[in-house]
Motif scaffolding. Structure first.
Motif, short mmCIF file in Angstrom:
data_model
loop_
_atom_site.label_atom_id
_atom_site.label_comp_id
_atom_site.label_asym_id
_atom_site.label_seq_id
_atom_site.Cartn_x
_atom_site.Cartn_y
_atom_site.Cartn_z
N ASN A 135 15.81 12.68 10.60
CA ASN A 135 16.08 13.60 9.49
C ASN A 135 14.75 14.06 8.91
OD1 ASN A 135 16.79 14.80 6.99
ND2 ASN A 135 18.67 13.60 6.93
N SER A 136 14.42 15.32 9.16
CA SER A 136 13.13 15.85 8.71
C SER A 136 13.02 15.88 7.19
CB SER A 136 12.91 17.25 9.28
OG SER A 136 13.98 18.11 8.91
N ARG A 137 14.12 16.14 6.49
CA ARG A 137 14.05 16.18 5.02
C ARG A 137 13.84 14.78 4.44
NH1 ARG A 137 14.69 20.19 1.63
NH2 ARG A 137 15.34 21.56 3.33
N GLN A 138 14.46 13.79 5.06
CA GLN A 138 14.25 12.42 4.60
C GLN A 138 12.80 11.99 4.81
OE1 GLN A 138 16.08 10.33 2.95
NE2 GLN A 138 14.65 8.61 3.10
N LEU A 139 12.25 12.36 5.97
CA LEU A 139 10.84 12.03 6.23
C LEU A 139 9.92 12.74 5.24
CD1 LEU A 139 10.82 12.23 10.14
CD2 LEU A 139 10.74 10.16 8.73
N TRP A 140 10.27 13.97 4.91
CA TRP A 140 9.45 14.72 3.97
C TRP A 140 9.47 14.06 2.59
CZ3 TRP A 140 11.38 18.55 0.14
CH2 TRP A 140 10.33 19.22 -0.50
N ARG A 141 10.64 13.57 2.12
CA ARG A 141 10.73 12.89 0.81
C ARG A 141 9.89 11.61 0.81
NH1 ARG A 141 16.48 13.70 1.49
NH2 ARG A 141 17.17 15.61 0.46
N GLU A 142 9.92 10.89 1.93
CA GLU A 142 9.13 9.66 2.00
C GLU A 142 7.64 9.96 1.94
OE1 GLU A 142 10.35 7.62 5.48
OE2 GLU A 142 12.42 7.32 4.82
N LEU A 143 7.23 11.05 2.59
CA LEU A 143 5.80 11.41 2.54
C LEU A 143 5.39 11.88 1.15
CD1 LEU A 143 5.22 13.27 5.94
CD2 LEU A 143 4.85 10.88 5.37
N LEU A 144 6.30 12.55 0.43
CA LEU A 144 5.98 12.97 -0.94
C LEU A 144 5.70 11.76 -1.83
CD1 LEU A 144 8.54 15.89 -1.58
CD2 LEU A 144 6.09 16.07 -1.10
N GLU A 145 6.44 10.70 -1.59
CA GLU A 145 6.22 9.48 -2.39
C GLU A 145 4.85 8.87 -2.11
OE1 GLU A 145 9.44 6.93 -1.48
OE2 GLU A 145 10.98 8.18 -2.47
N GLN A 146 4.31 9.15 -0.92
CA GLN A 146 3.00 8.61 -0.55
C GLN A 146 1.86 9.56 -0.90
OE1 GLN A 146 2.89 7.26 3.51
NE2 GLN A 146 4.94 6.32 3.39
N GLY A 147 2.19 10.70 -1.54
CA GLY A 147 1.14 11.63 -1.97
C GLY A 147 0.97 12.84 -1.09
N PHE A 148 1.91 13.08 -0.20
CA PHE A 148 1.82 14.26 0.68
C PHE A 148 2.03 15.53 -0.14
CE2 PHE A 148 4.09 17.24 3.61
CZ PHE A 148 3.00 17.51 4.44
N ALA A 149 1.15 16.53 0.06
CA ALA A 149 1.21 17.76 -0.74
C ALA A 149 1.72 18.96 0.05
CB ALA A 149 -0.18 18.08 -1.30
N GLY A 150 2.14 18.74 1.30
CA GLY A 150 2.60 19.85 2.12
C GLY A 150 4.05 20.21 1.88
N GLN A 151 4.48 21.27 2.55
CA GLN A 151 5.84 21.76 2.41
C GLN A 151 6.76 21.08 3.42
OE1 GLN A 151 6.79 23.83 -0.05
NE2 GLN A 151 4.66 23.82 -0.79
N TYR A 152 8.05 21.28 3.20
CA TYR A 152 9.05 20.69 4.10
C TYR A 152 8.94 21.25 5.51
CZ TYR A 152 13.58 20.57 6.44
OH TYR A 152 14.58 20.45 7.37
N GLY A 153 8.56 22.53 5.62
CA GLY A 153 8.47 23.15 6.93
C GLY A 153 7.45 22.48 7.84
N THR A 154 6.40 21.92 7.26
CA THR A 154 5.39 21.23 8.07
C THR A 154 5.98 20.01 8.76
OG1 THR A 154 3.69 21.97 6.51
CG2 THR A 154 3.10 20.18 8.01
N VAL A 155 6.75 19.24 7.99
CA VAL A 155 7.39 18.05 8.57
C VAL A 155 8.46 18.46 9.56
CG1 VAL A 155 8.63 15.92 8.01
CG2 VAL A 155 6.91 16.82 6.42
#
Length: 308
Positions: A135-155
């Motif tokens: 699930n790309s959106r789930q992975l994106w939320r987890e990266l946001l919690e770690q300080g990821f500043a990119g957009q969902y499209g990158t993931v």
């Protein structure tokens, strides 16, 4: 008046019949494409390690240019002109002259793709991928919690690319060389490369068989002309195409087309069509088949005229 559908079908059948002459070439090129499995490995290397992939590509390209340069030097020593050398080794004339001026084949400068913003999070993504998370959106939320500043499209792009890498490659050893109508469909397709590995055969075959390339170009022009309607078609277009067709592999078909040139031209410039006639013929055949072919003329006449 000629039925354009049957004319197109006859052209297609004639084109299929001449493709048997190139069976050996098709088989050889298909075998070469099947052997070149290194392409998929290089693609995976590019996705995972772009800098190493660039080095591999540069090395292979440099070796190929060095071989061509040595062949060019040998031909020059034999007294051949620059144009003849370029035609022989398959390189542009200006490129050969530039090689001779510099005394060597210059290396290509390839830029390395920029470092992805996902690199610091690659370990987490690989771990979650191995755990079965797709699930790309789930992975994106987890990266946001770690300080990821990119957009969902990158993931999302990373997930799509990762799915392509993890998919099992189809073995190319069992790909049979296309023949007959299958090969004709590939050659006449607007985008043959969309057919996958078989599509890669088309440019290689046309380069190896220039007469086939000329015939294919003429056939496409004929199809374009026969599919037009109204005042855009003229007898001059048809006459010029028939004259051009005498230099193709379908030249034996040209005399018959020239005899029916008036009927073909009439089907192009007039609004009439033979479709009603073809419909009645199909209806008559259907009636005969429903009676298992044993219908006499009187019975056929009665069944055909009765609905009228």
């Amino acid at each position: 008046m000629t039925d354009r559908w049957h004319l197109l079908k006859n052209l297609s059948d004639a084109f299929v019949s001449i493709l048997d002459r190139f069976t050996t070439t098709v088989r050889t090129l298909t075998r070469q494409l099947n052997v070149s499995t290194a392409v998929s490995k290089i693609s995976e290397t590019i996705r995972a390690h772009p800098e190493e992939a660039q080095a591999v590509v540069r090395s292979a390209s440099g070796e190929r240019r060095d071989i061509l340069f040595k062949e060019a030097l040998a031909l020059k020593a034999a007294g051949h002109s620059i144009q003849a050398i370029a035609t022989t080794i398959g390189v542009e004339r200006k490129t050969v002259r530039r090689w001779f001026q510099r005394g060597h084949a210059p290396p290509w400068k390839r830029t390395v793709p920029p470092r992805s913003i996902l690199v610091p999070y690659a370990a987490h993504l690989e771990k979650r991928w191995s755990e079965g998370c797709r699930n790309s959106r789930q992975l994106w939320r987890e990266l946001l919690e770690q300080g990821f500043a990119g957009q969902y499209g990158t993931v999302w792009k990373w997930v799509v690319t990762r799915q392509g890498c993890s998919a099992k490659p189809v073995s190319s050893a069992h790909v049979a060389p296309p023949r007959g109508r299958r090969l004709a469909r590939l050659l006449l397709a607007e985008d043959p490369l969309s057919a996958g590995q078989e599509g890669l055969l088309v440019p290689a075959l046309l380069e190896a068989e220039p007469h086939l390339a000329v015939t294919l170009c003429w056939l496409r022009k004929m199809q374009t002309l026969l599919c037009k309607r109204g005042d855009t078609c003229t007898g001059g277009d048809l006459k010029a195409l028939l004259e051009e067709g005498k230099t193709t592999l379908l030249s034996r078909l040209i005399p018959a087309l020239e005899r029916d040139a008036a009927a073909i031209e009439a089907s192009l410039v007039t609004p009439w069509t033979t479709s009603p006639v073809e419909g009645q013929i199909s209806r008559l055949k259907m009636i005969k088949r429903t009676m298992f072919g044993r219908a006499g003329f009187e019975l056929l006449r009665a069944r055909v005229l009765q609905p009228a």
